[in-house]
Write an enzyme that holds these catalytic residues in place. Structure first.
Site, PDB file in Angstrom:
ATOM      1  N   ASP A  73      -7.278   8.838  12.787  1.00 31.17           N
ATOM      2  CA  ASP A  73      -7.303   8.693  11.332  1.00 31.17           C
ATOM      3  C   ASP A  73      -7.977   7.393  10.901  1.00 31.17           C
ATOM      4  O   ASP A  73      -7.369   6.559  10.214  1.00 31.17           O
ATOM      5  CB  ASP A  73      -5.875   8.745  10.796  1.00 31.17           C
ATOM      6  CG  ASP A  73      -5.809   9.134   9.327  1.00 31.17           C
ATOM      7  OD1 ASP A  73      -6.795   9.695   8.818  1.00 31.17           O
ATOM      8  OD2 ASP A  73      -4.769   8.878   8.701  1.00 31.17           O
ATOM      9  N   ALA A  99       0.855  -1.190   0.000  1.00 24.19           N
ATOM     10  CA  ALA A  99       0.000   0.000   0.000  1.00 24.19           C
ATOM     11  C   ALA A  99       0.887   1.235   0.000  1.00 24.19           C
ATOM     12  O   ALA A  99       1.997   1.222   0.538  1.00 24.19           O
ATOM     13  CB  ALA A  99      -0.910   0.006   1.220  1.00 24.19           C
TER      14      ALA A  99
END
Length: 944
Positions: free
Chosen positions: A290, A127
């Site tokens: 987050d 990622a």
């Protein structure tokens, strides 16, 4: 970064903002000339091209703008699908940095070659996000890991982007003051740079893992409160720019096909993630800021638990802020306006004007349940409509013109600590929408928020030396009463309470104790206002009798002759005394409507219109069934039509001013008294016991035990709301202090004679508050004139109770405002020497009541154990009570906010009556005899 690059970045951002702005403005003009069938297509195309523009620029600029894009990609609840579709690529699918750059950073940070560190290091990143990218690898000892490597030069980019964002926010605040987001960007400038140090992230990861009890090698004898079932990778090694974590095999949240193949329950998955964040916020006060979909995996192994990743952006809350946030959440869930405004003050949130309704609306909206993505358009529309309504209210309150209100910012001070918290709640809502599930945050987060306030919730007398309000003890019985209250408080049967009693016209008890609410630890004061439910009926009935006493109507009058609209649907035979005696046949009136929409009962005019149209279920005078809600509207309609005045005007004229109880007795509170309101909660132990009680023949079919037990769970939220508190509901929403209610019954027990001024030791003095109710609009009808009511001469009735002599000395019983009745200078509320007979429906009034009924004319009759009629009064759902004994010239009022079914009230009145050698009413005696040692009521519930 050179100044050339900085300038180019800024220009690109501002240019795109202008292009998108002009695109949408042009579309608004274009759609005016476009058919309705084609407008949706125009907007979809505009969203598609602008979403692509945004994505392209974010990928080009990287840095902080990726963070913004990630946040926006989760807001499926408010953003068009095109933006979600394109921006979700930013969660983990950005173009990776070259492998050479990655290896160079790793070797520089760890001081070893890649060959020495790893048996294998995969070239392709798992990622790539805004700050770093992640590669799978195998350590030299064979352990499977992931390696998170910070992008080279990203620190300078992020810091510069923060400056740019600050400049944009400053410009917006100047151009549109109502959109001043400086508090938000200031908090970001403080917190975002912390993400750039992976040592910081490593410690955060360890801390959250310990807090949630999910670290594999973490053993603690204390099980975390409200444990959650999530996984967090173990930290193996960290430096400023490299972080090595254990590898966990999982599926990304946006990989819907894999989730379906694994049979993952998406609803349960999202709820568990939400619980994990509720634990971090409310229990630990240390949470990941987050939670976008790219920071979660779902374990491939059953039970497919969520895996939490990326703890670079975390927030530490102080104990006081944690409590304030918990209080805000619970206050919004309970509709507790006082606790909500108190939580704002505690967290440092200041508003520029007094708008409690809008504050509650804002909080309720913030914690609203999430909705699937396909409802985004409707959500946006609702939010815009709500904002427009609020702007209009602010405009009216501040007397601003349209231009001024657009520049008005209602927030005076916004606490920075709540910025990340707000972001997390919004991200979680967006996550739910993206996963197409509906999450009820109130249900999931409540136990975690409550755990924060347990120290306040459980602070009874044993923990609080000032639990009983510090006022002088007026009698020996009051001293014993206070000890009883302490015992009941320690047994968790009392939250907040007031007790006031009169004997022979003098105050002998005036005690306040406990707290104003479950989440409002402020002490109960003598002037605190308690919701008293059906105690209101005793006041409303008194108003009808006052109008009779003043010749405005007669008890034998047909209601239709007073209230013209009422004479339809077979109600032409109903008389005033039928309404007061609960024998009108309208016992279930409006019950179904108020169940479908409980807030319908707050619309006074609509309820009067509706009840004027319903059809009775039984013939008037045939059967006495408790008119639990309809009583108020029936009496209220009679009062307004007979007097030609508004309900609250008659309340003031009849009782408030003569008794000098200004500001402490309302049916429909005015603005300005919110700080004195007690908030309702429920004794859940009593709730468990009521379900076993059988059917009651004296109650209507819609108000049986089972219905009551279900209703009580929803009542606090409804009746804690300002909408319900400010409405006129004469059967159910009286607000008063015990000393005002006791003074009312002290006057009634003396035949209407106004008692001497209340004890000066009670502060603030009774009657010292201004009484300025805000009357609702009143739709008048033609006044129906009735003949003057002529009092009949007294006759021997054989009624077995002791009447108060009509010549009781009243030399000291004068009101500063003058009494009412036939002689306004008499210091009496009523001139009828047989007013007690009238209240109880005995003597010459016996033919106006059902002989076997518990009610007289508006009041509940009280009998001794020997069957003697000794007094009257009215109780309310939850235990608040007003009662008087005629022979002993005794009156008592109990107001409380922890709703029970009579056990606490019975025990209090039992103690007082036994100490004063006054017979206890038989129904209360049955309650008292059925009490367990801890005060729980196991008998017939007292609800009227």
């Amino acid at each position: 970064m050179g100044w050339g690059n900085i300038y180019k970045r800024r220009m690109k951002v501002f240019t795109l903002a202008v292009v998108i702005y002009l695109d949408y403005k042009a579309l608004q003009q274009r759609e005016k000339c476009t058919s309705k069938t084609k407008r949706a297509s125009l907007w979809e195309k505009a969203h598609e091209r602008n979403a692509k523009r945004v994505l392209h620029l974010i990928v080009e600029l990287e840095g902080l703008w990726v963070k913004l894009g990630q946040y926006l990609s989760t807001r499926a609840d408010v953003l068009p699908p095109a933006y979600i579709h394109h921006l979700k690529k930013l969660q983990d699918s950005l173009p990776p940095r070259p492998l050479e750059e990655v290896c160079r950073t790793v070797e520089r940070e760890l001081g070893k070659s890649m060959h020495d560190l790893f048996l294998n290091f995969e070239d392709t990143a798992l990622a790539t996000a805004s700050i770093a990218q992640v590669h799978r690898a195998t350590l030299s000892d064979g352990q499977e890991v992931v390696v998170k490597v910070q992008h080279d030069g990203i620190k300078e980019v992020i810091l510069e982007d923060l400056k740019n964002a600050k400049s944009i926010v400053d410009w917006i605040a100047w151009a549109e003051p109502q959109y001043d987001f400086n508090a938000v960007i200031d908090e970001w400038c403080k917190e975002a740079p912390k993400e750039l140090d992976f040592n910081h992230e490593a410690e955060n990861t360890r801390q959250v893992s310990r807090n949630l009890g999910c670290k594999k090698d973490f053993h603690d004898t204390n099980t975390p409160s409200n444990p959650v079932d999530v996984l967090i990778p173990e930290v193996l090694l960290s430096t400023e720019k490299v972080l090595i974590l254990e590898y966990m095999d999982g599926v990304r949240l946006n990989d819907y096909e894999s989730l379906q193949d694994l049979g993952v329950d998406k609803q349960k998955l999202v709820e568990e993630i939400t619980r994990a964040y509720a634990h971090q916020i409310y229990v630990d006060g240390f949470f990941n800021g987050d939670p976008h979909p790219g920071n979660f995996l779902v374990s491939k192994k059953p039970p497919h638990r969520p895996i939490l990743l990326d703890f670079g952006l975390t927030k530490m809350l102080s104990s006081s802020m944690k409590r304030a946030l918990a209080k805000m959440f619970l206050a919004s869930a309970e509709g507790d306006y006082v606790a909500l405004l108190s939580s704002f003050a505690e967290m440092g949130l200041r508003l520029r004007l007094d708008v409690p309704e809008q504050a509650m609306e804002m909080a309720t909206l913030f914690f609203r349940s999430s909705t699937p993505a396909n409802e985004a358009l409707q959500n946006v529309k609702s939010l815009v409509e709500q904002r427009n309504r609020n702007m209009k209210i602010m405009q009216e309150k501040m007397k601003l013109n349209e231009k001024e209100v657009k520049r008005f910012n209602p927030v005076d001070a916004f606490p920075g600590d709540t910025v990340i918290f707000s972001r997390v709640v919004n991200l979680l809502r967006g996550l739910s929408s993206t996963m197409n599930v509906r999450v009820v945050y109130v249900d999931i987060m409540r136990p975690f928020a409550e755990s924060v306030l347990q120290c306040n919730i459980n602070k009874g007398p044993s923990f609080n030396s000032h639990w009983v309000h510090d006022t002088p003890v007026l009698s020996n019985v009051e001293a014993k009463l206070r000890q009883l209250l302490i015992d009941l408080g320690n047994a968790d049967k009392i939250l907040g309470i007031q007790v006031c009693a009169y004997r022979d016209g003098e105050v002998i008890i005036d005690t306040a104790a406990g707290t104003l609410g479950r989440y409002d630890p402020r002490p109960v004061q003598p002037d605190s206002l308690f919701p008293v439910f059906s105690v209101s009926k005793g006041i409303t009935a008194g108003m009808v009798h006052w109008l009779v006493d003043n010749g405005k109507l007669k008890l034998e009058d047909k209601v239709a002759n007073i209230w013209q609209e009422f004479g339809t649907s077979g109600k032409d035979k109903i008389k005033v005394h039928h309404v007061l005696n609960h024998t009108s046949g309208l016992h279930n009136a409006l019950a179904s409507l108020t169940r479908e929409n409980p807030l319908l009962m707050t619309d006074w005019d609509e309820c009067l219109n509706c009840i004027a149209k319903v059809e009775p279920e039984t013939e008037p005078g045939h059967q006495q069934l408790y008119h639990y809600l309809s009583f108020g509207w029936l009496c209220g309609g009679i009062i307004e039509r007979a007097s030609g005045k508004k309900f609250q005007e008659i309340l003031e004229e009849a009782f408030i001013h003569p008794l000098d109880i200004e500001g402490e007795l309302y049916i429909g509170i005015p603005p300005g008294v919110e700080s004195r309101l007690a908030s309702l909660t429920v004794d859940m132990e009593d709730m468990k016991k009521i379900s076993g009680i059988g059917k009651r023949s004296d109650l209507p079919s819609t108000f049986q035990t089972q219905e009551i037990s279900q209703m009580v769970t929803t009542l606090p939220a409804i009746f804690n709301s300002l909408q319900a508190r400010r409405a006129i509901i004469p059967a159910a929403n009286g607000h008063c202090s015990a000393r005002a209610l006791a003074r009312y019954y002290a006057a009634l027990v003396d035949g209407g004679s106004v008692p001497p001024p209340h004890s000066s030791s009670s502060k603030p003095p009774l009657g010292s508050h201004p009484h300025i109710p805000k009357f609702p609009s009143h739709k008048t009808s033609k006044k129906q004139k009735g003949s003057k009511h002529v009092q009949k001469t007294d006759s021997s009735t054989g009624v077995n109770y002791i009447r108060v002599p009509s010549d009781i000395s009243c030399s000291s019983n004068t009101s500063t405002r003058g009494g009412h009745g036939n002689d306004p200078k008499s210091g009496k509320l009523f001139s009828n020497p047989r007013i007690h007979d009238e209240f109880m429906g005995v003597g010459e009034y016996e033919n106006l009541t059902l002989p076997s009924g518990e009610f007289g004319l508006g009041f509940k009759k009280s009998y001794s154990n020997d069957g003697d009629l000794i007094g009257f009064g009215h109780s309310g759902m939850g235990g608040s009570t007003g009662y008087c004994n005629i022979e002993h010239r005794f009156a008592i009022a109990v107001t409380l906010n922890k709703m029970n079914f009579g056990g606490v009230t019975a025990k209090i009145i039992q103690l007082v009556c036994s100490e004063l050698n006054i017979p206890l009413p038989a129904d209360l005696n049955r309650h008292a005899e059925s009490l367990t040692n801890d005060g729980s009521n196991v008998g017939k519930p007292m609800i009227n």
